[in-house]
Design a protein around this motif. Structure first.
Motif: not given
Length: 125
Positions: A2-3, A73-77, A120-125
């Motif tokens: 997610e980002a 704000f969701d920027l995942t895509n 910009l927060k990026v969470y990597i699974n």
């Protein structure tokens, strides 16, 4: 994965209606301003960003909350597109609806308290 774009409100008033969108023109960090996307290079449409961003905003609306509230704000895509190369990473544009008063204030990258700067927060699974 997610980002999220994390912005911190600089005041307690409700915001104006505004958009967040992807810039469709190359920008230069540290040089971007209201009239120029790079030093000496104006936006195609100066000022409001309209015409200089991808046609579909990531976010449209207004925000309520107290001063120092963080808004995500969701920027995942979009970030996935930047990584796989399907979307050019020219940055983001925040702009108000045409003919609306500008009533929003988020802290910027030069704010002395680093926890209040945009991230910009990026969470990597």
């Amino acid at each position: 994965s997610e980002a999220y774009l994390d912005l911190c409100k600089a005041d307690s008033s409700d915001t104006s209606d505004f958009h967040i969108g992807l810039a469709d023109e190359e920008t230069q960090i540290g040089e971007v301003c209201w009239t120029n996307r790079k030093t000496g290079t104006p936006w195609s449409v100066q000022g409001d960003g309209h015409g200089s961003m991808m046609p579909t905003p990531i976010y449209s609306g207004r925000i309520t909350g107290a001063e120092l509230d963080h808004v995500l704000f969701d920027l995942t895509n979009q970030v996935k597109g930047w990584i796989d190369g399907s979307i050019p990473n020219n940055g983001l544009i925040i702009y108000v609806y045409p003919n609306h008063p500008v009533v929003f204030d988020f802290f910027g990258v030069t704010h002395p308290a680093s926890e209040n700067r945009p991230r910009l927060k990026v969470y990597i699974n």
